[in-house]
Design a protein around this motif. Structure first.
Motif, mmCIF file in Angstrom:
data_model
loop_
_atom_site.group_PDB
_atom_site.id
_atom_site.type_symbol
_atom_site.label_atom_id
_atom_site.label_comp_id
_atom_site.label_asym_id
_atom_site.label_seq_id
_atom_site.Cartn_x
_atom_site.Cartn_y
_atom_site.Cartn_z
ATOM 1 N N THR A 192 0.857 -1.185 0.000
ATOM 2 C CA THR A 192 0.000 0.000 0.000
ATOM 3 C C THR A 192 0.894 1.236 0.000
ATOM 4 N N GLU A 193 0.271 2.383 -0.079
ATOM 5 C CA GLU A 193 1.049 3.633 -0.036
ATOM 6 C C GLU A 193 1.768 3.762 1.301
ATOM 7 N N LEU A 194 1.106 3.343 2.373
ATOM 8 C CA LEU A 194 1.736 3.378 3.688
ATOM 9 C C LEU A 194 2.942 2.448 3.751
ATOM 10 N N ASP A 195 2.820 1.264 3.163
ATOM 11 C CA ASP A 195 3.957 0.329 3.112
ATOM 12 C C ASP A 195 5.119 0.933 2.347
ATOM 13 N N GLU A 196 4.832 1.559 1.219
ATOM 14 C CA GLU A 196 5.897 2.172 0.413
ATOM 15 C C GLU A 196 6.599 3.272 1.182
ATOM 16 N N ARG A 197 5.837 4.066 1.934
ATOM 17 C CA ARG A 197 6.449 5.121 2.744
ATOM 18 C C ARG A 197 7.320 4.523 3.852
ATOM 19 N N ARG A 198 6.818 3.459 4.469
ATOM 20 C CA ARG A 198 7.567 2.803 5.533
ATOM 21 C C ARG A 198 8.896 2.264 4.994
ATOM 22 N N ILE A 199 8.872 1.667 3.813
ATOM 23 C CA ILE A 199 10.091 1.133 3.207
ATOM 24 C C ILE A 199 11.038 2.267 2.831
ATOM 25 N N ARG A 200 10.504 3.344 2.271
ATOM 26 C CA ARG A 200 11.348 4.499 1.919
ATOM 27 C C ARG A 200 12.028 5.072 3.155
ATOM 28 N N ARG A 201 11.249 5.239 4.237
ATOM 29 C CA ARG A 201 11.819 5.763 5.471
ATOM 30 C C ARG A 201 12.902 4.837 6.012
ATOM 31 N N ALA A 202 12.646 3.550 5.962
ATOM 32 C CA ALA A 202 13.630 2.588 6.457
ATOM 33 C C ALA A 202 14.904 2.629 5.613
#
Length: 87
Positions: free
Chosen positions: A54-64
């Motif tokens: 999801t968009e939230l997952d993509e943001r979480r991966i980018r932040r990580a």
């Protein structure tokens, strides 16, 4: 038929107590922020293995990923400062 008993004595000649040395523990402690950032990135990626991110997952991966890069940068800068040279 050859036996390997003689070879094992050479392999196990130096005793190993199974514990890391103080220098190894210091190196692990120094690299711990990078290790934790890598674990967080893997956790974020593992969460999306069996589903569409999801968009939230993509943001979480980018932040990580950014945390991993920042931790690597800090580790390299710290090593360059300790060695007294510029990277």
């Amino acid at each position: 038929m050859k036996t390997i008993a003689a070879l094992q004595a050479a392999v196990t000649a130096t005793p190993f107590d199974g514990e890391p040395s103080d220098a190894e523990l210091d190196a692990i402690e120094t690299e711990m922020p990078l290790i934790l950032a890598d674990v967080a990135l893997l956790d974020a990626q593992i969460m999306t293995i069996d589903r569409t991110p999801t968009e939230l997952d993509e943001r979480r991966i980018r932040r990580a990923r950014r945390r991993v890069l920042a931790a690597r940068r800090d580790l390299i800068n710290r090593a360059a400062t300790v060695s007294g040279g510029a990277a």
